[in-house]
Scaffold this motif. Structure first.
Motif: not given
Length: 445
Positions: A31-41, A52-54, A197-204, A357-364
């Motif tokens: 619903y939100f957040g992922w679209n900010l990646g469009l501004a980057e890439g 790749f994240i999928m 891209a991580i935000w699409f799936f973060l916390a599963i 939060a994404c840094f924590g997730a990837i480390s985990l």
């Protein structure tokens, strides 16, 4: 450490409730957040990062399910790393998990406040966000079955909302819109888009923290976890294409006559199809709020279990390792997490909070995959009701992609990386000089 009766969590959850939790934990990312990646890439850059994240999440989920079924404890990654790598790395893994689960809700709370403010402009956004924290923390205190049943209901509604959104926008999809300025910042933009891209799936992975409260966890965690990641992959692809395909990626990043990125990509895409004054527009936006609530509520639930396990192991105050005498929920851990989340919310740095939060997730994820390899080697006779397919390929893929993601995120977010690793370092110093030495002294005594 063996549980005392006061420290035991009640086993009430089945596969349907776990599916609701798994999808609900993540669905706000659609619903939100992922679209900010469009501004980057751009479209292509975010699509490459998301692909790749999928792949990482699919291989990670199967690998993590093996750990969750073999060691069905509320601490999730903390318990796996503690058993495989020892107390020190267990603490680091547990802290990474807590950072992820405690810092994700403030970002979602800010979005909830912004949504409500559209309809009730007289009510302060921050006041709504803080009120949501109190309301959903209370709901979690009252009982896990009540909380997960609520989560299942709003998750189903949020999924239906995404399907309706796709049904309205896909007839207006044009492939040529995907090619508009598709890679504005070159290949480097794909790396910069990784956190979103991580935000699409973060916390599963939060589903695993409920294993201790699951009936027949060896079967039901697999069913709940597997069906959840399949649902989320389908929704991710559908939402991405139906949003960007309407009018190009810039239309779902920047509102008309504004250079500031928006946190509402779906309303922006929908406005190009039905306008922003139609009944359907307002109905879908109102119902869309449920997606934010589902993830906010679900992550609060999982975070409570992660902090509870730290308290139960005496790595933080033992008070957080206590359960409520009546409701049998980790009430103290839930309240402490709420207070920390509100402090983060008050900073107003939503994008930065998401990245932490994404840094924590990837480390985990990295620590969990290393734990899986070590346990396979050191404890070959450990009962594993579920074994990850294509071992060691799946966990190796997840570990490799997570490592690349962590390096890329550090390069493109050096200040936030410094803050994150500073949090981990300070926490580890506390553990080393106070907790660990105290436990060693007690053992010698």
């Amino acid at each position: 450490m063996a549980d005392t009766p006061e420290e035991g969590l009640k086993m009430t959850l089945g596969p349907w409730l776990l599916w609701g939790m798994g999808v609900g934990l993540v669905i706000s990312g659609m619903y939100f957040g992922w679209n900010l990646g469009l501004a980057e890439g751009g479209t292509l850059g975010l699509a490459i990062a998301t692909g790749f994240i999928m792949l990482m999440y699919v291989t990670f989920t199967f690998s993590y399910t093996e750990l969750a079924c073999a060691i069905p404890k509320a601490g999730g990654a903390f318990d796996y790393a503690d058993r495989a790598l020892g107390k020190r790395m267990g603490f680091v893994g547990g802290m990474a998990q807590i950072v992820e689960f405690v810092f994700a809700p403030p970002a979602i709370a800010a979005a909830i406040g912004a949504y409500f403010n559209l309809y009730f402009p007289g009510v302060p956004t921050l006041g709504i966000a803080i009120g949501a924290y109190f309301l959903f923390t209370l709901l979690n205190v009252l009982g896990v079955r009540l909380a997960t049943t609520f989560e299942l209901v709003i998750t189903i509604l949020a999924v239906i909302e995404l399907l309706i959104f796709a049904g309205v926008t896909l007839p207006h999809f044009e492939a040529k819109n995907l090619a508009i300025n598709a890679l504005p910042n070159g290949v480097s933009g794909a790396f910069a888009a990784i956190p979103f891209a991580i935000w699409f799936f973060l916390a599963i992975e939060g589903v695993a923290n409920l294993a201790e409260e699951t009936v027949n966890p060896q079967r039901n965690v697999l069913l709940g976890f597997g069906s959840a990641i399949f649902t989320l992959v389908m929704l991710c692809i559908l939402t991405f294409l139906s949003s960007v395909g309407v009018n190009g990626w810039e239309a779902v990043v920047y509102p008309p006559d504004s250079a500031e990125p928006s946190d509402s990509p779906l309303p922006l895409a929908l406005s190009y199809v039905v306008g922003d004054n139609s009944f359907l527009y307002h109905l879908l936006i109102t119902v869309g709020l449920l997606g934010l609530i589902a993830s906010f509520h679900g992550i609060i639930l999982a975070a409570g279990r992660a902090t509870f396990e730290f308290g139960r192991m005496r790595y933080v105050s033992s008070l957080m390792g206590k359960v409520h005498s009546k409701f049998k929920t980790p009430a103290y851990a839930l309240v402490v997490n709420m207070l920390v989340g509100i402090v983060a919310l008050l900073t107003g740095k939503t994008g930065e909070i998401i990245t932490i939060a994404c840094f924590g997730a990837i480390s985990l994820y990295m620590i969990s995959m290393v734990s899986l390899f070590v346990l396979r080697k050191n404890e070959p006779k450990l009962e594993r009701p579920f074994r990850v397919p294509m071992y060691p390929v799946f966990p190796a893929i997840a570990l490799a992609i997570a490592t690349v993601a962590l390096v890329a995120m550090t390069i493109y977010n050096p200040i936030i990386a410094l803050i994150y690793f500073g949090i981990i370092l300070v926490a580890y110093a506390y553990f080393h000089f106070f907790v660990n030495k105290s436990q060693v002294a007690k053992t010698k005594a």
